[in-house]
Write a protein that holds these residues in place. Structure first.
Motif, PDB file in Angstrom:
ATOM      1  N   VAL A 324       0.849  -1.194   0.000  1.00 56.76           N
ATOM      2  CA  VAL A 324       0.000   0.000   0.000  1.00 56.76           C
ATOM      3  C   VAL A 324       0.883   1.242   0.000  1.00 56.76           C
ATOM      4  CG1 VAL A 324      -1.815   1.236   1.269  1.00 56.76           C
ATOM      5  CG2 VAL A 324      -1.727  -1.276   1.352  1.00 56.76           C
ATOM      6  N   GLY A 325       0.591   2.174  -0.899  1.00 57.62           N
ATOM      7  CA  GLY A 325       1.363   3.424  -0.953  1.00 57.62           C
ATOM      8  C   GLY A 325       0.453   4.618  -0.759  1.00 57.62           C
ATOM      9  N   PHE A 326       1.064   5.772  -0.570  1.00 52.12           N
ATOM     10  CA  PHE A 326       0.320   7.019  -0.426  1.00 52.12           C
ATOM     11  C   PHE A 326       0.623   7.935  -1.593  1.00 52.12           C
ATOM     12  CE2 PHE A 326      -0.712   5.701   3.732  1.00 52.12           C
ATOM     13  CZ  PHE A 326      -1.695   6.559   4.216  1.00 52.12           C
ATOM     14  N   ALA A 327      -0.271   8.847  -1.856  1.00 56.85           N
ATOM     15  CA  ALA A 327       0.002   9.897  -2.836  1.00 56.85           C
ATOM     16  C   ALA A 327      -0.552  11.195  -2.277  1.00 56.85           C
ATOM     17  CB  ALA A 327      -0.668   9.558  -4.159  1.00 56.85           C
ATOM     18  N   LEU A 328       0.294  12.182  -2.221  1.00 55.76           N
ATOM     19  CA  LEU A 328      -0.119  13.509  -1.760  1.00 55.76           C
ATOM     20  C   LEU A 328      -0.063  14.413  -2.974  1.00 55.76           C
ATOM     21  CD1 LEU A 328      -0.778  15.295   0.734  1.00 55.76           C
ATOM     22  CD2 LEU A 328       1.648  15.752   0.897  1.00 55.76           C
ATOM     23  N   LEU A 351      -4.909   8.237  -1.582  1.00 53.56           N
ATOM     24  CA  LEU A 351      -4.715   9.616  -2.026  1.00 53.56           C
ATOM     25  C   LEU A 351      -5.192  10.585  -0.963  1.00 53.56           C
ATOM     26  CD1 LEU A 351      -4.390  11.829  -4.335  1.00 53.56           C
ATOM     27  CD2 LEU A 351      -6.808  11.411  -4.789  1.00 53.56           C
ATOM     28  N   ASN A 352      -4.335  11.515  -0.585  1.00 57.26           N
ATOM     29  CA  ASN A 352      -4.855  12.681   0.133  1.00 57.26           C
ATOM     30  C   ASN A 352      -4.482  13.910  -0.673  1.00 57.26           C
ATOM     31  OD1 ASN A 352      -2.515  12.715   2.894  1.00 57.26           O
ATOM     32  ND2 ASN A 352      -2.719  11.154   1.408  1.00 57.26           N
ATOM     33  N   SER A 353      -5.511  14.717  -0.910  1.00 57.83           N
ATOM     34  CA  SER A 353      -5.315  15.894  -1.739  1.00 57.83           C
ATOM     35  C   SER A 353      -5.098  17.101  -0.852  1.00 57.83           C
ATOM     36  CB  SER A 353      -6.553  16.113  -2.601  1.00 57.83           C
ATOM     37  OG  SER A 353      -6.489  17.402  -3.152  1.00 57.83           O
ATOM     38  N   LEU A 354      -4.090  17.890  -1.201  1.00 58.54           N
ATOM     39  CA  LEU A 354      -3.861  19.111  -0.426  1.00 58.54           C
ATOM     40  C   LEU A 354      -4.962  20.135  -0.685  1.00 58.54           C
ATOM     41  CD1 LEU A 354      -0.020  19.813  -0.281  1.00 58.54           C
ATOM     42  CD2 LEU A 354      -1.539  19.005   1.486  1.00 58.54           C
ATOM     43  N   ASN A 355      -5.830  19.855  -1.684  1.00 57.15           N
ATOM     44  CA  ASN A 355      -6.953  20.759  -1.947  1.00 57.15           C
ATOM     45  C   ASN A 355      -8.092  20.546  -0.960  1.00 57.15           C
ATOM     46  OD1 ASN A 355      -5.662  21.832  -4.176  1.00 57.15           O
ATOM     47  ND2 ASN A 355      -6.362  20.157  -5.486  1.00 57.15           N
ATOM     48  N   ASP A 356      -8.070  19.413  -0.235  1.00 60.99           N
ATOM     49  CA  ASP A 356      -9.126  19.148   0.745  1.00 60.99           C
ATOM     50  C   ASP A 356      -8.758  19.763   2.084  1.00 60.99           C
ATOM     51  OD1 ASP A 356      -9.528  15.888  -0.639  1.00 60.99           O
ATOM     52  OD2 ASP A 356     -10.883  17.611  -0.830  1.00 60.99           O
ATOM     53  N   ALA A 357      -9.693  20.499   2.676  1.00 58.75           N
ATOM     54  CA  ALA A 357      -9.445  21.080   4.010  1.00 58.75           C
ATOM     55  C   ALA A 357      -9.279  19.937   5.008  1.00 58.75           C
ATOM     56  CB  ALA A 357     -10.628  21.957   4.410  1.00 58.75           C
ATOM     57  N   GLY A 358      -8.342  20.075   5.922  1.00 61.16           N
ATOM     58  CA  GLY A 358      -8.167  19.057   6.980  1.00 61.16           C
ATOM     59  C   GLY A 358      -7.453  17.809   6.515  1.00 61.16           C
ATOM     60  N   LYS A 367      -8.416  13.210   4.840  1.00 55.83           N
ATOM     61  CA  LYS A 367      -9.525  12.838   3.948  1.00 55.83           C
ATOM     62  C   LYS A 367      -8.892  12.052   2.806  1.00 55.83           C
ATOM     63  CE  LYS A 367     -13.394  14.860   1.400  1.00 55.83           C
ATOM     64  NZ  LYS A 367     -13.323  13.887   0.321  1.00 55.83           N
ATOM     65  N   ILE A 368      -9.329  10.809   2.675  1.00 58.42           N
ATOM     66  CA  ILE A 368      -8.635   9.948   1.716  1.00 58.42           C
ATOM     67  C   ILE A 368      -9.578   9.333   0.680  1.00 58.42           C
ATOM     68  CG2 ILE A 368      -6.758   9.302   3.299  1.00 58.42           C
ATOM     69  CD1 ILE A 368      -8.327   6.531   3.589  1.00 58.42           C
ATOM     70  N   THR A 369      -8.969   8.959  -0.427  1.00 57.87           N
ATOM     71  CA  THR A 369      -9.627   8.090  -1.400  1.00 57.87           C
ATOM     72  C   THR A 369      -8.671   6.930  -1.654  1.00 57.87           C
ATOM     73  OG1 THR A 369     -10.711   9.969  -2.431  1.00 57.87           O
ATOM     74  CG2 THR A 369     -10.598   7.955  -3.746  1.00 57.87           C
ATOM     75  N   ARG A 372      -7.726   1.202  -6.097  1.00 64.00           N
ATOM     76  CA  ARG A 372      -7.254  -0.173  -6.275  1.00 64.00           C
ATOM     77  C   ARG A 372      -7.125  -0.443  -7.759  1.00 64.00           C
ATOM     78  NH1 ARG A 372     -10.023  -4.444  -4.645  1.00 64.00           N
ATOM     79  NH2 ARG A 372     -12.044  -3.468  -5.019  1.00 64.00           N
ATOM     80  N   LYS A 373      -6.615  -1.640  -8.077  1.00 62.57           N
ATOM     81  CA  LYS A 373      -6.411  -1.976  -9.495  1.00 62.57           C
ATOM     82  C   LYS A 373      -7.737  -1.880 -10.268  1.00 62.57           C
ATOM     83  CE  LYS A 373      -2.001  -3.722  -9.276  1.00 62.57           C
ATOM     84  NZ  LYS A 373      -1.486  -4.835  -8.516  1.00 62.57           N
ATOM     85  N   LYS A 374      -7.648  -1.745 -11.539  1.00 59.41           N
ATOM     86  CA  LYS A 374      -8.793  -1.644 -12.465  1.00 59.41           C
ATOM     87  C   LYS A 374      -9.679  -0.433 -12.151  1.00 59.41           C
ATOM     88  CE  LYS A 374      -8.851  -6.603 -13.274  1.00 59.41           C
ATOM     89  NZ  LYS A 374      -9.342  -7.824 -12.671  1.00 59.41           N
ATOM     90  N   GLY A 375      -9.066   0.639 -11.662  1.00 58.34           N
ATOM     91  CA  GLY A 375      -9.784   1.901 -11.478  1.00 58.34           C
ATOM     92  C   GLY A 375     -10.803   1.917 -10.356  1.00 58.34           C
ATOM     93  N   ARG A 376     -10.814   0.881  -9.505  1.00 61.11           N
ATOM     94  CA  ARG A 376     -11.786   0.884  -8.404  1.00 61.11           C
ATOM     95  C   ARG A 376     -11.358   1.897  -7.351  1.00 61.11           C
ATOM     96  NH1 ARG A 376     -11.035  -5.067  -8.791  1.00 61.11           N
ATOM     97  NH2 ARG A 376     -12.683  -5.792 -10.157  1.00 61.11           N
ATOM     98  N   GLN A 377     -12.315   2.614  -6.816  1.00 57.29           N
ATOM     99  CA  GLN A 377     -11.952   3.594  -5.796  1.00 57.29           C
ATOM    100  C   GLN A 377     -13.027   3.729  -4.725  1.00 57.29           C
ATOM    101  OE1 GLN A 377     -11.916   6.985  -8.711  1.00 57.29           O
ATOM    102  NE2 GLN A 377     -12.795   8.075  -6.951  1.00 57.29           N
TER     103      GLN A 377
END
Ligand code: CTP
Length: 402
Positions: A324-328, A351-358, A367-369, A372-377
């Motif tokens: 499992v990896g992270f992406a900021l 994924l945590n986006s710096l555009n999301d507050a908190g 706040k994460i999304t 997974r493989k095959k575009g599942r989220q």
């Protein structure tokens, strides 16, 4: 936790003996009765007065007073557990070979209760084949070894050999007395590797390139994996938050290169690896041995890419291992997250986006999304990092262990 337990603490000659003072305090606070036996050389490192005051018992050191015979046999019989912390290389060698030239060794040899040791020494000593042999011997006697930590050593060098922190020793002891606390969960019997915090890339002896990662997210994930029954190794950069390991095997590192080495050592035996550290992407090409003086008007620092830990583990990943990896991200979040999933051969990218507050560094929430493989989220709302850790571990279990 340790109410009514009789613990005999052995202290040997190591600079880490200063931690024994706090260890005694924690043991007494947990309800244990503590008696202390010191080796002669340990008295150069900590005072018997401090230890006897904290333990409410006289500290014993001598084998050859008129009560020595009853001392060692009765002490060995009195204790529910013997803890030797710190265990020096010298005492380790004597224990492994059955030598008996001080009271602590006499107690050890005559004890009928379990024995736990927390070694402390310099890395070269720790890695010496003689030490490895002696540790194996102690294990074969049924003694339990509390793993050493990586960090700054008394010699000023950096590496393996630091004694575990007192909180970690107390947790180890508590778990030993009440194995039911390690409640078997969905991840019982699984081994997990987690990275957390920033890395520091040295420019010279006083300066470094770092980032604002607090380590909170990775710590929360490590704790949650542990709560579900996994055996967890947490590899943590120089994060600012306090962390008491509580049964988690903590390895402290500084640079991306250190983290890369440790992760590659641990990963082959891991079932789950969660890379939440904010690893520096670049490191100085040259690390100056002396402090760089300000001479020129302009100063150029040449940087080179660090090794990508997540990617290297992805290349080595075997069937059954979950990575499992992270992406900021700040722009085109989904696209970048999916690229990372593929490029690094991960099973999930969080994924945590710096555009999301908190969300992101420094906050107590995230706040994460999860991709997974095959575009599942799966997307989650803004939550405290502990709750986010639960969502991550739930998702790992749901898709890999349910
Ligand atoms: N990571 C890693 N080793 C590195 C850099 C990053 O293991 N040297 C891991 C992080 O722990 C995280 C994931 O890779 O799980 C994503 O890190 P990030 O820095 O966002 O991705 P990069 O691939 O480095 O891409 P970019 O910097 O362009 O976002």
């Amino acid at each position: 936790m340790l109410k009514g337990k009789k613990i005999l603490l052995g202290i040997t000659g190591s600079i880490a003996a200063y931690k024994s003072i706090y260890l005694v305090r924690l043991l007494v606070k947990s309800g244990a009765e503590v008696k202390i036996v010191m080796t002669p050389s340990s008295k150069d490192f900590v005072s018997t007065l401090t230890l006897s005051t904290l333990s409410h018992h006289p500290v014993l050191t001598d084998l050859f007073d008129e009560q020595s015979w009853s001392n060692h046999v009765m002490l060995g019989r009195w204790a529910d557990l013997i803890v030797i912390a710190p265990l020096s290389v010298n005492t380790l060698s004597k224990m492994a070979n059955g030598q008996c030239d001080n009271l602590l060794l006499a107690v050890y040899l005559s004890a009928t209760c379990p024995v736990v040791v927390a070694p402390a020494m310099d890395e070269d000593m720790w890695k010496h084949p003689a030490t490895r042999e002696n540790i194996k011997k102690l294990e074969s006697f049924g003694n339990k070894i509390i793993p050493v930590e990586k960090g700054e050593l008394a010699s000023g060098l950096y590496g393996d050999g630091r004694m575990a922190e007192p909180e970690q020793i107390v947790q180890f002891i508590t778990d030993g007395f009440s194995p039911e606390q390690n409640k078997p969960g969905a991840l019982a019997g699984k081994k997990a590797l987690v990275t957390a915090g920033p890395t520091y890339e040295a420019i010279d002896p006083v300066r470094f390139i770092g980032n604002h990662s607090s380590g909170k997210m990775g710590i929360a994930i490590a704790k949650e994996l542990y709560n579900r029954g996994a055996e967890v190794t947490l590899v943590m950069g120089p994060a600012s938050v306090e962390f008491s390991a509580n049964g988690i095997h903590l390895i402290r590192v500084v640079s991306a290169e250190d983290m890369f080495k440790v992760c590659n050592q641990v990963f082959p035996r891991a079932d789950i690896a969660v890379m939440s550290a904010a690893v520096a992407d670049y490191t100085p090409v040259k690390k100056a041995n002396q402090k760089i003086k300000k001479k020129e008007e302009q100063f150029r620092l040449e940087l080179i890419k660090t090794k990508d830990i997540l990617k290297s583990l992805g290349e080595k990943k075997k069937k059954g291992q979950v990575l499992v990896g992270f992406a900021l991200e700040t722009t085109e979040e989904k696209k970048h997250a999916l690229e990372k999933l593929a490029k690094k051969n991960a099973d999930m990218i969080i994924l945590n986006s710096l555009n999301d507050a908190g969300a992101g560094f420094g906050h107590d929430t995230n706040k994460i999304t999860i991709f997974r493989k095959k575009g599942r989220q799966i997307s989650f709302g803004t939550k405290p990092k502990e709750e986010v850790a639960k969502d991550i571990v739930d998702t790992i279990i749901r898709f890999h262990y349910a």
